[in-house]
Motif scaffolding. Structure first.
Motif, short mmCIF file in Angstrom:
data_model
loop_
_atom_site.label_atom_id
_atom_site.label_comp_id
_atom_site.label_asym_id
_atom_site.label_seq_id
_atom_site.Cartn_x
_atom_site.Cartn_y
_atom_site.Cartn_z
N ASP A 1 53.72 15.68 50.82
CA ASP A 1 53.82 16.08 49.42
C ASP A 1 53.78 17.59 49.22
OD1 ASP A 1 53.84 13.34 48.28
OD2 ASP A 1 51.83 13.26 49.14
N VAL A 2 54.19 18.34 50.21
CA VAL A 2 54.30 19.79 50.09
C VAL A 2 55.67 20.13 49.50
CG1 VAL A 2 54.50 21.95 51.41
CG2 VAL A 2 52.67 20.32 51.92
N GLU A 3 55.72 21.16 48.64
CA GLU A 3 56.99 21.68 48.14
C GLU A 3 57.06 23.16 48.46
OE1 GLU A 3 58.19 20.59 44.23
OE2 GLU A 3 57.06 18.71 44.25
N VAL A 4 58.24 23.61 48.88
CA VAL A 4 58.45 25.01 49.23
C VAL A 4 59.66 25.52 48.46
CG1 VAL A 4 58.81 26.67 51.09
CG2 VAL A 4 57.50 24.58 51.53
N GLY A 5 59.48 26.64 47.75
CA GLY A 5 60.52 27.18 46.88
C GLY A 5 61.61 27.92 47.63
N ALA A 6 62.69 28.22 46.90
CA ALA A 6 63.87 28.83 47.49
C ALA A 6 63.55 30.15 48.19
CB ALA A 6 64.92 29.07 46.40
N ASN A 7 64.15 30.32 49.36
CA ASN A 7 64.05 31.55 50.14
C ASN A 7 62.63 31.88 50.60
OD1 ASN A 7 66.90 32.54 50.06
ND2 ASN A 7 66.50 32.48 47.86
N ALA A 8 61.75 30.91 50.59
CA ALA A 8 60.42 31.11 51.16
C ALA A 8 60.47 30.88 52.67
CB ALA A 8 59.41 30.17 50.52
N THR A 9 59.49 31.46 53.38
CA THR A 9 59.48 31.34 54.84
C THR A 9 58.08 30.99 55.33
OG1 THR A 9 59.02 33.70 55.13
CG2 THR A 9 61.33 33.03 55.11
N VAL A 10 58.03 30.16 56.35
CA VAL A 10 56.79 29.84 57.05
C VAL A 10 57.05 30.06 58.53
CG1 VAL A 10 55.03 28.10 57.51
CG2 VAL A 10 56.19 28.12 55.29
N ASP A 11 56.37 31.04 59.11
CA ASP A 11 56.63 31.41 60.51
C ASP A 11 55.90 30.49 61.48
OD1 ASP A 11 58.21 33.47 59.69
OD2 ASP A 11 56.74 35.05 60.08
N ALA A 12 56.48 30.33 62.65
CA ALA A 12 55.88 29.52 63.70
C ALA A 12 54.65 30.21 64.27
CB ALA A 12 56.90 29.28 64.82
N GLY A 13 53.69 29.42 64.72
CA GLY A 13 52.51 29.96 65.37
C GLY A 13 52.82 30.46 66.78
N THR A 14 51.95 31.32 67.29
CA THR A 14 52.17 31.87 68.63
C THR A 14 51.90 30.81 69.69
OG1 THR A 14 51.48 34.03 67.80
CG2 THR A 14 51.57 33.74 70.19
N ILE A 15 50.69 30.24 69.69
CA ILE A 15 50.33 29.17 70.62
C ILE A 15 50.05 27.89 69.87
CG2 ILE A 15 48.71 28.45 72.42
CD1 ILE A 15 50.55 30.74 73.24
N ALA B 1 63.30 28.71 55.09
CA ALA B 1 63.34 28.83 56.55
C ALA B 1 61.95 28.58 57.10
CB ALA B 1 63.82 30.22 56.96
N ILE B 2 61.83 27.54 57.90
CA ILE B 2 60.54 27.17 58.49
C ILE B 2 60.66 27.17 60.00
CG2 ILE B 2 58.84 25.31 58.72
CD1 ILE B 2 59.36 24.56 55.87
N GLY B 3 59.70 27.86 60.64
CA GLY B 3 59.64 27.85 62.09
C GLY B 3 60.30 29.03 62.75
N GLY B 4 60.69 30.06 61.97
CA GLY B 4 61.17 31.29 62.59
C GLY B 4 60.03 31.98 63.34
N ASP B 5 60.38 32.80 64.30
CA ASP B 5 59.35 33.49 65.08
C ASP B 5 58.51 34.41 64.20
OD1 ASP B 5 60.14 32.25 67.36
OD2 ASP B 5 61.08 33.99 68.29
N GLY B 6 57.22 34.49 64.50
CA GLY B 6 56.34 35.36 63.78
C GLY B 6 56.62 36.83 64.09
N PHE B 7 56.17 37.70 63.20
CA PHE B 7 56.33 39.15 63.37
C PHE B 7 55.19 39.62 64.26
CE2 PHE B 7 56.10 43.60 61.81
CZ PHE B 7 57.41 43.96 62.07
N SER B 8 55.43 39.56 65.57
CA SER B 8 54.35 39.75 66.53
C SER B 8 54.85 40.56 67.72
CB SER B 8 53.84 38.38 66.99
OG SER B 8 52.63 38.48 67.68
N PHE B 9 54.38 41.81 67.80
CA PHE B 9 54.84 42.74 68.84
C PHE B 9 53.65 43.53 69.36
CE2 PHE B 9 58.28 41.91 65.92
CZ PHE B 9 59.37 41.69 66.74
#
Length: 353
Positions: free
Chosen positions: A227-241, A177-185
């Motif tokens: 040439d980036v590889e991302v493994g199963a069930n890894a996450t990269v969160d979207a930036g704020t700005i 999952a790439i681009g989910g909202d960051g954990f930011s509150f």
């Protein structure tokens, strides 16, 4: 698909000896190898196991007496793991599928390059762009406006949210999952975590008047390099700005978390269950061991190695090897560990007095 020993050696950049025209159908561990398998006995530790299998050919270590090992042919591999990489690339089966499945849901405004494969039940949003030769598996969802480079592989269940850009030849394993909202509150008044940072725990904490957490939305997206590889069930969160970034050639293992606004450099390795917290900058060629964690708003220099389960709470200079919790220089950690192991013995000596 079969290959001769000679063809495999050429693909490995290695030398072949003996009956180099033997046909090979697959690779195997020495003890389980059949007559059409190439046994992988790349170190002396695996030599004895060849007698337990039926392999006629094997990849062996430099200096091995392959004829004495009962082989008809051998490939000499000076660097075992590099040979393994090239061998598996040679023997791997190509991805299946042909063209675009009629069961895929593709917005008419999406731009699909030539020779793209899209599997059943994939969903492609409006304005998305998919580069030539890319392979999109089943149940993949690609949000509006996502850009995907050429010859990418998105395996089953991958989720790409809005404002995500992938470079060329990116591989995403199942359920990335790439681009989910960051954990930011944030709370109306300073929260207890902010107070704890200011006081370092010296003052007791109390319940705030208003405990409500207000959501900070993530508008910055994610940019993934070539040439980036991302493994199963890894996450990269979207930036704020600004975008969260992962540099060219970096490899991310299963169950890794990259937080919002983080910048990960080029040719890094992030091993399983490791995490990089928000707004941290990781340099080039950094290795983060399994279950290691890097706190937020830090800078990790180029060529740093973080040992498994390390917890980094401060900046790390370039080229340093770190271990422990909190992470310290490897030599310091080992000395501290040895001293801790000696502590019971020292205490017994004091008790005896």
């Amino acid at each position: 698909m079969t290959h001769t020993v000679k063809e495999i050696a050429a693909a490995l950049g290695a030398e072949a000896f003996g009956a180099v025209d033997i046909l090979i159908a697959g690779a195997s561990e020495p003890a389980a190898a059949g007559p059409r398998d190439l046994a992988l006995a790349m170190t002396p530790a695996y030599g004895d196991a060849l007698a337990q299998g039926q392999a006629r050919a094997a990849v062996v270590w430099p200096g091995a007496d392959w004829q004495a090992l009962g082989l008809d042919a051998a490939i000499i591999a000076p660097r075992a793991r590099l040979a393994m990489a090239r061998l598996t690339q040679t023997l791997d089966q190509p991805l299946g599928g042909d063209g675009i499945s009629p069961h895929a849901l593709i917005d008419p405004s999406a731009q699909i390059g030539v020779d793209v494969v899209i599997g059943p039940f994939a969903v492609i949003g409006a304005g998305a762009m998919i580069g030539a030769g890319s392979w999109i598996g089943t149940h993949v969802s690609i949000a509006d406006g996502v850009q995907i480079g050429v010859q990418c592989q998105l395996h089953a269940g991958v989720r790409l949210q809005r404002n995500v850009t992938l470079g060329d030849r990116v591989i995403l394993q199942p359920n990335v999952a790439i681009g989910g909202d960051g954990f930011s509150f944030v709370s109306e008044a300073p929260a207890n975590v902010e107070r704890a940072r200011e006081t370092l725990g010296d003052s007791p904490l109390a319940a705030p008047d208003d405990p409500t957490w207000h959501r900070i939305h993530s508008l910055g997206g994610v940019v993934i390099g070539d040439d980036v590889e991302v493994g199963a069930n890894a996450t990269v969160d979207a930036g704020t700005i600004r975008a969260t970034r992962v540099g060219r050639g970096t490899k991310i293992d299963n169950l890794v978390q990259v937080g919002h606004n983080a910048v990960v450099g080029e040719h890094c390795l992030l091993c399983a269950q490791s995490g990089v917290a928000g707004s941290t900058v990781v340099g080039d060629r950094v290795v983060i061991g399994g279950q290691a964690g890097v706190a937020d708003n830090l800078k990790i220099g180029n060529d740093v190695v973080l040992g498994g389960a390390s917890v980094v709470l401060s900046n790390v200079p370039a080229g340093r090897v770190m271990m422990g919790y909190p992470a310290t220089k490897m030599q310091t950690h080992i000395e501290s560990y040895k001293a801790l192991r000696r502590l019971p013995r020292l205490l017994r000596r004091f008790d005896s007095r």
